[in-house]
Design a protein around this motif. Sequence first.
Motif, PDB file in Angstrom:
ATOM      1  N   MET A  28     -14.256 -43.978 -19.247  1.00 18.37           N
ATOM      2  CA  MET A  28     -15.307 -42.559 -19.605  1.00 18.37           C
ATOM      3  C   MET A  28     -16.704 -42.951 -20.023  1.00 18.37           C
ATOM      4  N   ARG A  29     -17.750 -42.606 -19.305  1.00 17.98           N
ATOM      5  CA  ARG A  29     -19.093 -42.930 -19.527  1.00 17.98           C
ATOM      6  C   ARG A  29     -19.854 -41.680 -20.347  1.00 17.98           C
ATOM      7  N   LEU A  30     -20.485 -41.860 -21.313  1.00 18.76           N
ATOM      8  CA  LEU A  30     -21.111 -40.877 -21.784  1.00 18.76           C
ATOM      9  C   LEU A  30     -22.539 -40.824 -21.318  1.00 18.76           C
ATOM     10  N   PRO A  31     -23.167 -39.564 -21.646  1.00 12.96           N
ATOM     11  CA  PRO A  31     -24.622 -39.529 -21.290  1.00 12.96           C
ATOM     12  C   PRO A  31     -25.184 -40.433 -22.167  1.00 12.96           C
ATOM     13  N   SER A  32     -26.442 -40.894 -21.934  1.00 12.15           N
ATOM     14  CA  SER A  32     -27.276 -41.939 -22.496  1.00 12.15           C
ATOM     15  C   SER A  32     -27.657 -41.324 -24.058  1.00 12.15           C
ATOM     16  N   THR A  33     -27.679 -40.203 -24.000  1.00 12.04           N
ATOM     17  CA  THR A  33     -28.170 -39.424 -25.431  1.00 12.04           C
ATOM     18  C   THR A  33     -26.793 -39.401 -26.365  1.00 12.04           C
ATOM     19  N   GLU A  34     -25.702 -39.569 -25.817  1.00  8.35           N
ATOM     20  CA  GLU A  34     -24.667 -39.904 -26.605  1.00  8.35           C
ATOM     21  C   GLU A  34     -24.066 -41.026 -26.810  1.00  8.35           C
ATOM     22  N   ARG A  35     -24.568 -42.123 -26.351  1.00  8.90           N
ATOM     23  CA  ARG A  35     -24.372 -43.685 -26.437  1.00  8.90           C
ATOM     24  C   ARG A  35     -24.417 -43.891 -28.026  1.00  8.90           C
ATOM     25  N   LYS A  90     -15.621 -55.950 -27.787  1.00  7.76           N
ATOM     26  CA  LYS A  90     -16.690 -55.663 -27.321  1.00  7.76           C
ATOM     27  C   LYS A  90     -16.703 -55.103 -25.915  1.00  7.76           C
ATOM     28  N   LEU A  91     -16.144 -55.591 -25.161  1.00  5.60           N
ATOM     29  CA  LEU A  91     -15.811 -55.028 -23.808  1.00  5.60           C
ATOM     30  C   LEU A  91     -15.296 -53.716 -23.880  1.00  5.60           C
ATOM     31  N   CYS A  92     -14.460 -53.494 -24.724  1.00  6.48           N
ATOM     32  CA  CYS A  92     -14.122 -51.687 -24.841  1.00  6.48           C
ATOM     33  C   CYS A  92     -15.169 -50.982 -25.096  1.00  6.48           C
ATOM     34  N   VAL A  93     -15.855 -51.511 -26.078  1.00  8.51           N
ATOM     35  CA  VAL A  93     -17.100 -50.571 -26.544  1.00  8.51           C
ATOM     36  C   VAL A  93     -18.084 -50.175 -25.316  1.00  8.51           C
ATOM     37  N   GLU A  94     -18.277 -51.423 -24.629  1.00 12.95           N
ATOM     38  CA  GLU A  94     -19.060 -51.238 -23.336  1.00 12.95           C
ATOM     39  C   GLU A  94     -18.563 -50.439 -22.474  1.00 12.95           C
ATOM     40  N   ALA A  95     -17.431 -50.708 -22.036  1.00 13.54           N
ATOM     41  CA  ALA A  95     -16.846 -49.916 -21.064  1.00 13.54           C
ATOM     42  C   ALA A  95     -16.680 -48.444 -21.343  1.00 13.54           C
ATOM     43  N   PHE A 126      -3.910 -53.280 -30.922  1.00 14.69           N
ATOM     44  CA  PHE A 126      -4.261 -51.980 -30.432  1.00 14.69           C
ATOM     45  C   PHE A 126      -4.361 -51.950 -29.196  1.00 14.69           C
ATOM     46  N   GLY A 127      -4.370 -50.622 -28.797  1.00 15.73           N
ATOM     47  CA  GLY A 127      -4.506 -50.124 -27.196  1.00 15.73           C
ATOM     48  C   GLY A 127      -5.909 -49.706 -27.379  1.00 15.73           C
ATOM     49  N   ILE A 128      -6.579 -49.737 -26.063  1.00 14.97           N
ATOM     50  CA  ILE A 128      -7.895 -49.456 -25.753  1.00 14.97           C
ATOM     51  C   ILE A 128      -8.048 -47.800 -26.008  1.00 14.97           C
ATOM     52  N   GLN A 129      -7.007 -47.044 -25.709  1.00 16.14           N
ATOM     53  CA  GLN A 129      -7.323 -45.702 -26.135  1.00 16.14           C
ATOM     54  C   GLN A 129      -7.275 -45.285 -27.484  1.00 16.14           C
ATOM     55  N   GLU A 130      -6.824 -46.230 -28.414  1.00 16.97           N
ATOM     56  CA  GLU A 130      -7.056 -46.007 -29.811  1.00 16.97           C
ATOM     57  C   GLU A 130      -8.529 -46.465 -30.223  1.00 16.97           C
ATOM     58  N   ILE A 131      -9.133 -47.294 -29.470  1.00 14.99           N
ATOM     59  CA  ILE A 131     -10.453 -47.551 -29.838  1.00 14.99           C
ATOM     60  C   ILE A 131     -11.459 -46.392 -29.332  1.00 14.99           C
ATOM     61  N   GLU A 132     -11.257 -45.962 -27.859  1.00 17.23           N
ATOM     62  CA  GLU A 132     -11.898 -44.984 -27.453  1.00 17.23           C
ATOM     63  C   GLU A 132     -11.914 -43.471 -28.217  1.00 17.23           C
ATOM     64  N   ARG A 133     -10.583 -43.272 -28.724  1.00 12.97           N
ATOM     65  CA  ARG A 133     -10.375 -41.837 -29.452  1.00 12.97           C
ATOM     66  C   ARG A 133     -11.294 -42.172 -30.922  1.00 12.97           C
ATOM     67  N   ALA A 134     -10.944 -43.204 -31.522  1.00  9.68           N
ATOM     68  CA  ALA A 134     -11.882 -43.554 -32.759  1.00  9.68           C
ATOM     69  C   ALA A 134     -13.416 -43.171 -32.543  1.00  9.68           C
TER      70      ALA A 134
END
Length: 130
Positions: A1-8, A25-30, A112-120
């Motif tokens: 999932m990529r966010l618009p630059s205003t929501e990064r 770090k890789l999860c956050v950047e992904a 943890f799973g990457i989905q947990e990081i994304e959700r948080a």
Amino acid sequence: MRLPSTERLSVLVVEDEPLIAMHLKLCVEAFGHKVCGVAATADDAIELGLTHRPDVMLTDLRLRGGTSGEHAARVLFETIGLRAIFVSGNLDPDMRAQLSDLSPIAMIMKPFGIQEIERALSLVRPPPQS
């Protein structure tokens, strides 16, 4: 999932295990966010937090040199209002209660799973663009 630059988001990663820090770090950047720094000690986390003023910190509780992610989170919350996502294997009920006054965004158990990081991260609201 990529966010618009205003929501990064700008994210500080605080983790003393190099492989876990790199994975976070890789999860956050992904997810389309920016990592403003990676710290392995509380002192480094505080310095990076005060310098970069991120939107959120992802932090473990036990850090290198016997330092504490809770201490870093507490200092940064009290000085600049920075809230944390705690990612730790030490989140028993007593610890959760101890951290509650820091208004944590989320508490994620390791492993943890990457989905947990994304959700948080999706719960974090970046400051309005000026």
